[in-house]
Design a protein around this motif. Structure first.
Motif, PDB file in Angstrom:
ATOM      1  N   THR A 151       0.829  -1.206   0.000  1.00 18.79           N
ATOM      2  CA  THR A 151       0.000   0.000   0.000  1.00 18.79           C
ATOM      3  C   THR A 151       0.862   1.254   0.000  1.00 18.79           C
ATOM      4  N   ARG A 152       1.855   1.291   0.863  1.00 17.40           N
ATOM      5  CA  ARG A 152       2.719   2.469   0.952  1.00 17.40           C
ATOM      6  C   ARG A 152       3.468   2.704  -0.352  1.00 17.40           C
ATOM      7  N   ASP A 153       4.005   1.644  -0.939  1.00 14.03           N
ATOM      8  CA  ASP A 153       4.744   1.789  -2.194  1.00 14.03           C
ATOM      9  C   ASP A 153       3.861   2.358  -3.300  1.00 14.03           C
ATOM     10  N   LEU A 154       2.632   1.851  -3.401  1.00 14.15           N
ATOM     11  CA  LEU A 154       1.731   2.316  -4.448  1.00 14.15           C
ATOM     12  C   LEU A 154       1.400   3.795  -4.269  1.00 14.15           C
ATOM     13  N   ILE A 155       1.118   4.217  -3.044  1.00 15.00           N
ATOM     14  CA  ILE A 155       0.782   5.617  -2.803  1.00 15.00           C
ATOM     15  C   ILE A 155       1.988   6.520  -3.010  1.00 15.00           C
ATOM     16  N   ASN A 156       3.158   6.072  -2.586  1.00 12.61           N
ATOM     17  CA  ASN A 156       4.354   6.907  -2.664  1.00 12.61           C
ATOM     18  C   ASN A 156       4.851   7.109  -4.087  1.00 12.61           C
ATOM     19  N   THR A 157       4.500   6.226  -5.002  1.00 15.70           N
ATOM     20  CA  THR A 157       4.988   6.333  -6.375  1.00 15.70           C
ATOM     21  C   THR A 157       4.315   7.504  -7.086  1.00 15.70           C
ATOM     22  N   ARG A 222     -18.835 -14.198   1.018  1.00 12.73           N
ATOM     23  CA  ARG A 222     -18.354 -13.293  -0.022  1.00 12.73           C
ATOM     24  C   ARG A 222     -17.994 -11.930   0.579  1.00 12.73           C
ATOM     25  N   LEU A 223     -16.771 -11.510   0.334  1.00 14.22           N
ATOM     26  CA  LEU A 223     -16.299 -10.189   0.727  1.00 14.22           C
ATOM     27  C   LEU A 223     -15.889  -9.430  -0.526  1.00 14.22           C
ATOM     28  N   THR A 224     -16.447  -8.250  -0.730  1.00 18.61           N
ATOM     29  CA  THR A 224     -16.063  -7.428  -1.878  1.00 18.61           C
ATOM     30  C   THR A 224     -15.492  -6.110  -1.384  1.00 18.61           C
ATOM     31  N   LEU A 225     -14.309  -5.777  -1.893  1.00 18.34           N
ATOM     32  CA  LEU A 225     -13.618  -4.538  -1.566  1.00 18.34           C
ATOM     33  C   LEU A 225     -13.584  -3.651  -2.799  1.00 18.34           C
ATOM     34  N   VAL A 226     -13.962  -2.398  -2.639  1.00 15.36           N
ATOM     35  CA  VAL A 226     -13.944  -1.436  -3.742  1.00 15.36           C
ATOM     36  C   VAL A 226     -13.046  -0.273  -3.330  1.00 15.36           C
ATOM     37  N   GLY A 227     -12.050   0.040  -4.157  1.00 10.19           N
ATOM     38  CA  GLY A 227     -11.108   1.097  -3.810  1.00 10.19           C
ATOM     39  C   GLY A 227     -11.016   2.156  -4.892  1.00 10.19           C
ATOM     40  N   LYS A 228     -11.074   3.409  -4.478  1.00  9.52           N
ATOM     41  CA  LYS A 228     -10.957   4.527  -5.413  1.00  9.52           C
ATOM     42  C   LYS A 228      -9.548   4.593  -5.987  1.00  9.52           C
ATOM     43  N   GLY A 229      -9.460   4.490  -7.318  1.00  9.69           N
ATOM     44  CA  GLY A 229      -8.163   4.476  -7.986  1.00  9.69           C
ATOM     45  C   GLY A 229      -7.947   5.683  -8.879  1.00  9.69           C
ATOM     46  N   VAL A 230      -8.138   6.881  -8.353  1.00 10.19           N
ATOM     47  CA  VAL A 230      -7.859   8.091  -9.128  1.00 10.19           C
ATOM     48  C   VAL A 230      -6.360   8.362  -9.022  1.00 10.19           C
ATOM     49  N   CYS A 231      -5.634   7.986 -10.075  1.00  7.06           N
ATOM     50  CA  CYS A 231      -4.177   7.987  -9.995  1.00  7.06           C
ATOM     51  C   CYS A 231      -3.579   9.389  -9.963  1.00  7.06           C
ATOM     52  N   MET A 245      -3.251  20.490  -5.333  1.00  8.84           N
ATOM     53  CA  MET A 245      -2.893  19.436  -6.276  1.00  8.84           C
ATOM     54  C   MET A 245      -1.602  18.714  -5.885  1.00  8.84           C
ATOM     55  N   GLY A 246      -0.865  19.284  -4.938  1.00  9.75           N
ATOM     56  CA  GLY A 246       0.471  18.772  -4.633  1.00  9.75           C
ATOM     57  C   GLY A 246       0.527  17.333  -4.197  1.00  9.75           C
ATOM     58  N   LEU A 247      -0.510  16.851  -3.487  1.00  8.62           N
ATOM     59  CA  LEU A 247      -0.489  15.474  -2.979  1.00  8.62           C
ATOM     60  C   LEU A 247      -1.419  14.541  -3.753  1.00  8.62           C
ATOM     61  N   MET A 248      -1.821  14.954  -4.950  1.00  8.07           N
ATOM     62  CA  MET A 248      -2.847  14.159  -5.627  1.00  8.07           C
ATOM     63  C   MET A 248      -2.344  12.843  -6.201  1.00  8.07           C
ATOM     64  N   LYS A 249      -1.050  12.557  -6.088  1.00  4.96           N
ATOM     65  CA  LYS A 249      -0.602  11.201  -6.399  1.00  4.96           C
ATOM     66  C   LYS A 249      -1.209  10.199  -5.426  1.00  4.96           C
ATOM     67  N   LYS A 250      -1.636  10.675  -4.262  1.00  8.29           N
ATOM     68  CA  LYS A 250      -2.205   9.781  -3.258  1.00  8.29           C
ATOM     69  C   LYS A 250      -3.703   9.593  -3.408  1.00  8.29           C
ATOM     70  N   ASP A 251      -4.304  10.148  -4.483  1.00 10.44           N
ATOM     71  CA  ASP A 251      -5.753  10.043  -4.598  1.00 10.44           C
ATOM     72  C   ASP A 251      -6.193   8.634  -5.008  1.00 10.44           C
ATOM     73  N   MET A 252      -5.239   7.762  -5.231  1.00 11.38           N
ATOM     74  CA  MET A 252      -5.567   6.347  -5.410  1.00 11.38           C
ATOM     75  C   MET A 252      -5.299   5.574  -4.126  1.00 11.38           C
ATOM     76  N   GLY A 253      -5.279   6.280  -2.989  1.00 14.00           N
ATOM     77  CA  GLY A 253      -4.995   5.634  -1.708  1.00 14.00           C
ATOM     78  C   GLY A 253      -6.020   4.588  -1.316  1.00 14.00           C
ATOM     79  N   GLY A 254      -7.280   4.777  -1.715  1.00 11.68           N
ATOM     80  CA  GLY A 254      -8.283   3.743  -1.432  1.00 11.68           C
ATOM     81  C   GLY A 254      -7.982   2.466  -2.177  1.00 11.68           C
ATOM     82  N   ALA A 255      -7.608   2.604  -3.463  1.00 13.38           N
ATOM     83  CA  ALA A 255      -7.225   1.427  -4.246  1.00 13.38           C
ATOM     84  C   ALA A 255      -5.996   0.761  -3.637  1.00 13.38           C
ATOM     85  N   ALA A 256      -4.993   1.567  -3.279  1.00 13.46           N
ATOM     86  CA  ALA A 256      -3.771   1.006  -2.696  1.00 13.46           C
ATOM     87  C   ALA A 256      -4.077   0.262  -1.402  1.00 13.46           C
TER      88      ALA A 256
END
Length: 461
Positions: A151-157, A222-231, A245-256
């Protein structure tokens, strides 16, 4: 990144946990040399104090760590993780009176404190390793730490290297590792398959929008997870100012976060049927961007008036939630970096969640408190339903007035979950503004460990 505990059979040095009330007695009971050393350093047992104890040969013989008091420890979490970066290399074990839960938190915090994001720069990683305390499930903690690191790697990229296609690659890599089935719908095919709002939000970018769909497990609830992936989120035509806008790389944090949680679930082999849905898009500015005052038709059939193109996360989540709802899972969870209102309400450290089921809500709250993943319940406040109902469409994506923004966003999402009674929504931040024990500055998972802890009771596993 790889994590490990020290070999339980190997020799190790003690890290003594000393409460402030016991510090004088502890120092008095040490050898003359150690007593003189600790007195000279002024060791009082205050939380976070750490001193290495020199051996007769000059090598470290151990270390002492100020354990403060129960009251001071409650002001934070993963307190023992404070010691990790300051200890010499080698293997260590804890000496102190810890409850089973404290021992588990200490061990996990130690692992998480060794996380570093090294994709673009070589960073010194702490080299002190801990022996897992007796009674702690080391394999489980390693799986949790690996999921959190993902999760951290995906958000930090940065978004240049983590667009919809790259998020798809990470999603697919995880699925293949655990033998999951992966389905991806891209670009204009989203329209043909009934995901018009995902398409509308992502169509202005030259990086095609897509819906990522993972299924794993053959039996169980059944478990379903939905994550916001606005990259990346420019705000669209209602463009954000630079400061926003500076931190918007993290807007996919739900997906991560749901991807990291999926790693934990699959690595631990939980007996359930898991589905993970990630609408992956970039909200860009372009001639074909969706516009303020447009009315979009959703997968559910509900129409949505667009009163702010910067309220796009709920749009992509809505189509994904509608798909999830068609299957009627036993538990449906959405996670998203959705509203600034949530941060104003509870700050960056707490993850607000919404749930109509009091039993599930209580289980989540208890789990979060138990395993140091703090949550705070907010209400699906029905008197505010009229706030999300405009005059010429079924729903308004950005109600005027600025009041109760996190609640109205959650109510909007709930409109797309009509056939699944057990639904929870997390409005997370996904970012650690400053370094804290076990949590370096940067991307961070929120709510995933609490949900993992609660699942056995909630789903009867």
């Amino acid at each position: 990144m790889p994590f490990s505990f020290a070999d339980p059979a190997a020799a190790s040095r003690p890290l003594h946990l000393v409460e402030a009330a016991e510090a004088a007695a502890f120092v008095a009971g040490r050898s003359d040399a150690e007593r003189a050393w600790l007195d000279a350093l002024g060791f009082t047992g205050a939380l976070g104090q750490i001193y290495v104890l020199p051996g007769l040969d000059g090598a470290p013989a151990g270390a002492v760590f100020g354990w403060g008091s129960a009251a001071t420890r409650r002001r934070g979490r993963f307190q023992i993780a404070r010691a990790v970066a300051d200890l010499p290399s080698g293997d260590w074990h804890l000496e102190g009176d810890l409850s089973p839960r404290e021992a588990e938190e200490a061990a996990l915090g130690w692992l998480l404190a060794t996380y570093r994001f090294t994709r673009y720069k070589s960073v010194k990683t702490p080299v002190a390793r801990l022996k897992a305390p007796a009674g702690v499930d080391a394999a489980r903690l390693l799986a949790i730490a690996e999921g959190e690191a993902l999760t951290r790697d995906l958000i930090n990229t940065p978004a240049a290297d983590m667009g919809p296609a790259e998020l798809e690659d990470a999603f697919t890599t995880l699925g293949r590792r655990f033998g999951a089935e992966i389905r991806v719908i891209r670009g204009d095919d989203l329209l043909a398959h009934g995901f018009p709002m995902i398409h509308a939000v992502g169509r202005a970018s030259d990086r095609a929008p897509r819906l990522l769909d993972l299924t794993w497990g053959e039996a169980g609830p059944r478990l379903t997870l939905v994550g916001k992936g606005v990259c990346f989120d420019t705000g669209g035509l209602d463009i954000k100012p630079a400061a926003s806008m500076g931190l918007m790389k993290k807007d996919m944090g739900g997906a991560a976060t749901v991807i990291g949680l999926a790693h934990m679930i699959m690595a631990l082999g939980l007996k359930l049927r898991l589905r993970v849905l990630v609408p992956a898009v970039e909200n860009a500015v372009g001639g074909n961007a969706f516009r303020p005052q447009d009315i979009l038709k959703s997968r559910k059939g509900l129409t949505v008036e667009i009163n702010n193109t910067d309220a796009e996360g709920r749009l992509v989540l809505a189509d994904a939630l509608a798909l999830a709802d068609e299957e009627k899972p036993d538990l449906l969870v959405s996670m998203a970096t959705l509203t600034g209102a949530a941060r104003v309400a509870v700050g960056p450290d707490l993850a607000p969640y919404f749930c109509d089921d009091d039993i599930i809500a209580a289980a989540l709250a208890e789990a979060g408190a138990t395993i140091a993943d703090p949550l705070w319940r907010l209400p699906f406040w029905e008197p505010y339903e009229t706030m999300i109902e405009p005059g010429i469409a079924d729903l308004d994506n950005a109600p005027a007035g600025g009041m109760a923004g996190s609640i109205t966003a959650a109510l909007f999402l709930r409109r797309f979950v009509t056939d699944t009674p057990r639904y929870a929504h997390f409005d997370i931040y996904g970012w650690q503004p400053k370094a804290e024990p076990g949590r370096p500055k940067g991307g961070v998972g929120q709510g995933a460990r609490a949900l993992l802890e609660a699942l056995p009771g909630v789903l009867g596993l």
